[in-house]
Motif scaffolding. Sequence first.
Motif, PDB file in Angstrom:
ATOM      1  N   LEU A  87       0.855  -1.192   0.000  1.00 13.08           N
ATOM      2  CA  LEU A  87       0.000   0.000   0.000  1.00 13.08           C
ATOM      3  C   LEU A  87       0.885   1.234   0.000  1.00 13.08           C
ATOM      4  O   LEU A  87       1.723   1.400   0.892  1.00 13.08           O
ATOM      5  N   TYR A  88       0.727   2.101  -1.012  1.00 10.51           N
ATOM      6  CA  TYR A  88       1.486   3.348  -1.082  1.00 10.51           C
ATOM      7  C   TYR A  88       0.567   4.510  -0.755  1.00 10.51           C
ATOM      8  O   TYR A  88      -0.492   4.670  -1.367  1.00 10.51           O
ATOM      9  N   VAL A  89       0.979   5.317   0.226  1.00 12.66           N
ATOM     10  CA  VAL A  89       0.220   6.491   0.647  1.00 12.66           C
ATOM     11  C   VAL A  89       1.088   7.718   0.338  1.00 12.66           C
ATOM     12  O   VAL A  89       2.022   8.024   1.085  1.00 12.66           O
ATOM     13  N   PRO A  90       0.806   8.414  -0.776  1.00  8.94           N
ATOM     14  CA  PRO A  90       1.665   9.519  -1.205  1.00  8.94           C
ATOM     15  C   PRO A  90       1.839  10.638  -0.179  1.00  8.94           C
ATOM     16  O   PRO A  90       2.954  11.123  -0.002  1.00  8.94           O
ATOM     17  N   TYR A  91       0.786  11.054   0.504  1.00  7.64           N
ATOM     18  CA  TYR A  91       0.946  12.183   1.422  1.00  7.64           C
ATOM     19  C   TYR A  91       1.812  11.818   2.626  1.00  7.64           C
ATOM     20  O   TYR A  91       2.353  12.698   3.289  1.00  7.64           O
ATOM     21  N   PHE A 110      -5.769  -5.041   7.413  1.00  8.88           N
ATOM     22  CA  PHE A 110      -4.914  -4.014   8.004  1.00  8.88           C
ATOM     23  C   PHE A 110      -5.675  -2.705   8.011  1.00  8.88           C
ATOM     24  O   PHE A 110      -6.098  -2.217   6.964  1.00  8.88           O
ATOM     25  N   ASN A 111      -5.861  -2.142   9.186  1.00  5.41           N
ATOM     26  CA  ASN A 111      -6.647  -0.929   9.343  1.00  5.41           C
ATOM     27  C   ASN A 111      -5.734   0.293   9.401  1.00  5.41           C
ATOM     28  O   ASN A 111      -4.765   0.315  10.155  1.00  5.41           O
ATOM     29  N   PHE A 112      -6.043   1.298   8.584  1.00  5.46           N
ATOM     30  CA  PHE A 112      -5.282   2.540   8.533  1.00  5.46           C
ATOM     31  C   PHE A 112      -6.216   3.706   8.860  1.00  5.46           C
ATOM     32  O   PHE A 112      -7.419   3.625   8.637  1.00  5.46           O
ATOM     33  N   ASN A 113      -5.642   4.762   9.336  1.00  2.00           N
ATOM     34  CA  ASN A 113      -6.386   5.984   9.598  1.00  2.00           C
ATOM     35  C   ASN A 113      -5.807   7.046   8.679  1.00  2.00           C
ATOM     36  O   ASN A 113      -4.859   7.736   9.036  1.00  2.00           O
ATOM     37  N   LEU A 114      -6.375   7.161   7.461  1.00  4.03           N
ATOM     38  CA  LEU A 114      -5.839   8.065   6.449  1.00  4.03           C
ATOM     39  C   LEU A 114      -6.702   9.313   6.325  1.00  4.03           C
ATOM     40  O   LEU A 114      -7.898   9.288   6.641  1.00  4.03           O
TER      41      LEU A 114
END
Length: 145
Positions: A87-91, A110-114
């Motif tokens: 998973l790529y998250v640019p910011y 997998f839980n993320f807080n984006l």
Amino acid sequence: MQSGRRTGARRVPSARTGAFALTSLAVGLSLALSLGAAAPASGDEAPEEGGIAWSTGAGGASWWESEGDHHVVQDLAKDGHSAVGRLYVPYRNKVYNNWVTGGLNRRADFNFNLAEDSVLSYQTCVGEAGTGAFSACGPWVYGKA
């Protein structure tokens, strides 16, 4: 909430498709080139807001669920390898390698807080969880948190 925290198994939803913003494409292509991956094939589909897209590599699959920011990874082959959803998250300028081990049909959530409406991309690979080495990756797929 801690990024990348594994939660309980979830039911596999059906895929939905839609259009995505030109900025998503530009960010995704920059990502693909910077990570040494090929640009996405014309058959790759991006989700509508809140939709689900699939990225399938050899022996694994991963998908993004924008409702709750979940990256789900599943092992699809009895091949002695683990599945990894990247998973790529640019910011955040970060790639998360989300491994699922334990064999055929094992799934991890997998839980993320984006940040709301942030652009992201993901792909599925197979590899060796013990060494962190992966190969046989599918194409990058784009989504939105």
